[in-house]
Design a protein around this motif. Structure first.
Motif: not given
Ligand code: GLA
Ligand code: ZN
Length: 675
Positions: A51, A117, A155-156, A253, A276, A278, A315, A323, A353, A363, A366
């Protein structure tokens, strides 16, 4: 099979983290301390610049990369490599102010305002021009730094855009797809229905929230287009990077089981697959072991996007996230378990991350390796450093692969078609859950499955499970036929082969496109159940599988009937069949039973496929990686009480201890054994 390393620079695991030094440029003391702590945590990589656009280009055309160059160089001098991101995931304010067309339009036709974003228009020529400008300079200034091992595009990537530019691009995409022949499109989409025929491509609108939603082909094609356009955007960024630094590999990613994009279409455009991860650990809706095995399904899906290469876990949260509905702490030991699970499933990286918690914004709470406390004296830091130690000892595992001989068919197109179809029961379609249920049942038998597309070559597999394959792509039926003919064990279920790739029903009997011959049956009707409805399938040995949600009524032609319904007006009629075809067997389960109930059938299929079964004790997950003449087994105790796994022989590469048939694991314990 030789070992397959992702990067020539690292003959072991990547252990790294998203790192945002741009948030700390006024704190050189902290940037200095970061390096000391990264080394202490055993990290050999960071992901930079995800970013950083506003810091690279504070106003249009004014570029600053020196600060980042210094950081990349300093990290490299300290043994830390860089995964270098393009900054297109979030736009500076000046850009949206000057070029509003960069901002996305939602399904109501409303343009976003500046902010947040991952919300750019994928089509906008102005936005692409600005992305190209910053990406080109990024590649020129940083791409050939010796520390840079990989590009990370945006990103994502996610989301749809309904702006006029995207709508026009969609119309052009359709015109290309249907050879500029609107009649072809009308036929494929069955538009005579409700007087929905088009007379030209420019009349076609995407499925706006207040627009067309009754043409299944249109909705599906819009989803396909969104993938196509996102892929086009991703390739556009890739080409800019390649034009300057052709030798730096690229990734982007991905996210867990993400429904918005068909990752299988994007994967071939990338050198490395990364995602990523989670998981919602310790939730109150499923067991911890189920959360873990769900994660392993996700890993298997990512691994299978590029078979024959390790993937990367780009990540994951060192502590908690911020979140989820409930942001619960990972219990001690779970961090190691989750990291080694990624490795066990074929990842050659463990990345987080984020490195350091930010002070402000969305965040700030986080999880991170380094907390606001700012020291290495925390539980999280110690657990991360222990993983760093473990990964060093496990370095020989890197480059080996999970060589699965069983596969589960999972298609995005099929998934979308099932989401959209007006049939079955609204709340229990559960395509993804059904796939996961099968995957888990095989995992409990110690069998790793790949998760592959119905358009892929099945030649390397001996057993294939194809749950709810409602949509048959061109060629899928013949691939399945060939697979069985040459000796494969195939299991299909209710809701197979109803429609073609335009979502038009097959005529002449389901499953269509010749599959009714392969299975030796026709499915004449499908019954949907209310949540409290039950039926059963009685097998020849008298045992009964419980049936919920869906039951098809079959007309069997030349298959062996292995089980019949126990209830209702179709009581006694076939519900589970098998047809020997060529050298293999094609099984058909006409109703939804839990995969746990079906375990004996799976064991039989595995025996016939000559795939070894290794039944695990309750809550123990097992995976195998091999390559370069070495084999590594992984064991995970997915419960908080200690357990013992019998029948384990080999050496623990972390401790050097020899195992003579008994592996003791503490609660949440994870162990690797070289055999
Ligand atoms: C995503 C994004 C990161 C961050 C994480 C938080 O994976 O790519 O920038 O926001 O979530 O869990
Ligand atoms: Zn757009």
């Amino acid at each position: 099979m030789e070992k397959e390393f992702l990067f020539p620079q690292i003959k072991g695991f990547v252990h790294g983290s998203d790192y945002n030094p741009d948030q700390w440029l006024d704190r050189p003391d902290i940037l200095e301390e970061d390096i000391r702590l990264m080394k202490k945590a055993g990290m050999n990589s960071v992901t930079l610049g995800v970013f950083s656009w506003a810091a690279y280009e504070p106003s249009e055309g004014e570029f600053h990369f020196e600060w980042m160059k210094e950081i990349v160089e300093r990290l490299y001098r300290n043994g830390i490599y860089t995964v270098l991101s393009t900054p297109s995931g979030a736009r500076p304010a000046w850009l949206d102010a000057a070029y509003p067309e960069a901002m996305r339009v939602d399904a109501r036709g409303l343009r976003d305002r500046h902010g947040n974003r991952h919300n750019h228009c994928m089509t906008s020529p102005k936005f692409r021009e600005k992305v190209a400008a910053v990406d080109r300079r990024l590649a020129e200034c940083l791409g050939s730094q010796p520390g840079v091992i990989l590009y990370h595009i945006s990103n994502e990537l996610s989301g749809e855009c309904f702006c006029p530019l995207c709508v026009r691009k969609f119309q052009k995409y359709l015109a290309d797809k249907f050879d500029n022949d609107i009649g072809k499109l009308n036929k494929a989409w069955w538009t005579a229905f409700w007087s929905h025929s088009y007379s030209s491509f420019d009349q076609i609108e995407p499925p706006f929230a207040n627009g067309e939603s009754s043409i299944m082909g249109l909705t599906l094609e819009w989803r396909r287009f969104t993938t196509w356009n996102m892929n086009d955007f991703m390739k556009f960024e890739r080409e800019v990077l390649r034009s300057v630094t052709p030798d730096v590999p690229v990734t982007s990613n991905f996210m867990r089981l993400f429904g918005g994009l068909d990752y299988r279409k994007m994967a071939p455009e990338l050198d490395v697959i990364s995602w990523d991860n989670y998981p919602t650990f310790h939730n109150d809706t499923e067991s911890f072991a189920d959360t873990v095995s769900e994660t392993s399904f996700q890993h298997a899906l990512m691994r299978s996007l590029k078979r024959g290469r390790p993937f990367m876990m780009m990540e994951s949260a060192p502590g908690l996230v911020n979140w989820q509905a409930v942001n619960k702490l990972k219990r001690p030991g779970v961090h190691r378990l989750a990291c080694l699970q990624a490795v066990a499933c074929g990842s050659d990286s463990v990345q987080y991350f984020q490195w350091r918690k930010s002070r402000g914004c969305a965040e700030q709470f986080h999880g991170a390796v380094v907390d606001h406390l700012g020291t290495d004296d925390t539980r999280i830091f110690r657990e991360v450093a222990q993983v760093g130690e473990a990964l060093k000892k496990l370095a020989p595992v890197a480059g080996t692969l999970v060589n699965a001989r069983a596969a589960l068919l999972f298609d995005w197109d099929n998934r979308w078609a099932i989401w959209d179809v007006r049939a079955l029961a609204a709340d229990t379609k559960k395509y993804e859950e059904t796939c996961l249920d099968f995957y888990r049942a095989f995992l409990r038998l110690g069998v790793d499955m790949d998760v592959v597309g119905s358009d892929e070559d099945l030649g390397r597999y001996d057993l294939v499970v194809a749950p709810m394959l409602y949509m048959l792509q061109p060629g899928t039926a013949s691939r399945l036929r060939d697979f069985v003919e040459r000796g494969g064990q195939l299991l299909a279920t209710y809701f197979t082969g109803y429609v073609d790739s335009d979502q038009l029903c097959w005529l002449g009997g389901f499953p269509g496109d010749g599959l009714s011959e392969l299975f030796g049956l026709i499915s004449e009707e499908i019954d949907s159940y209310y949540p409290s409805d039950r039926n059963g399938i009685r097998l020849k040995d008298g045992s009964v599988w419980e049936v919920r949600d869906y039951a098809e009524i079959l007309r069997v032609k030349d298959a062996e009937v292995l089980g019949v319904y126990t209830e209702d007006f179709y009581r006694g009629t076939p519900a589970l069949t098998c047809k020997a075809f060529g050298r293999g067997k094609a099984y058909y389960a006409a109703a939804r039973s839990s995969a746990a109930d079906m375990t004996e059938l799976f064991e039989k299929m595995l025996r016939e496929a000559d795939i070894p079964v290794k039944r695990m004790p309750p809550n123990v997950e097992y995976h195998v990686r091999s390559g370069g003449g070495e084999t590594y087994e992984f064991y995970f105790n997915c419960a908080d009480l200690p357990t013992v796994v019998p029948g384990v022989f080999g050496t623990d590469p972390e401790t050097g201890v020899r195992l003579e048939g008994r592996l003791a694991l503490p609660g949440y314990g994870a162990a690797v054994v070289k055999i």
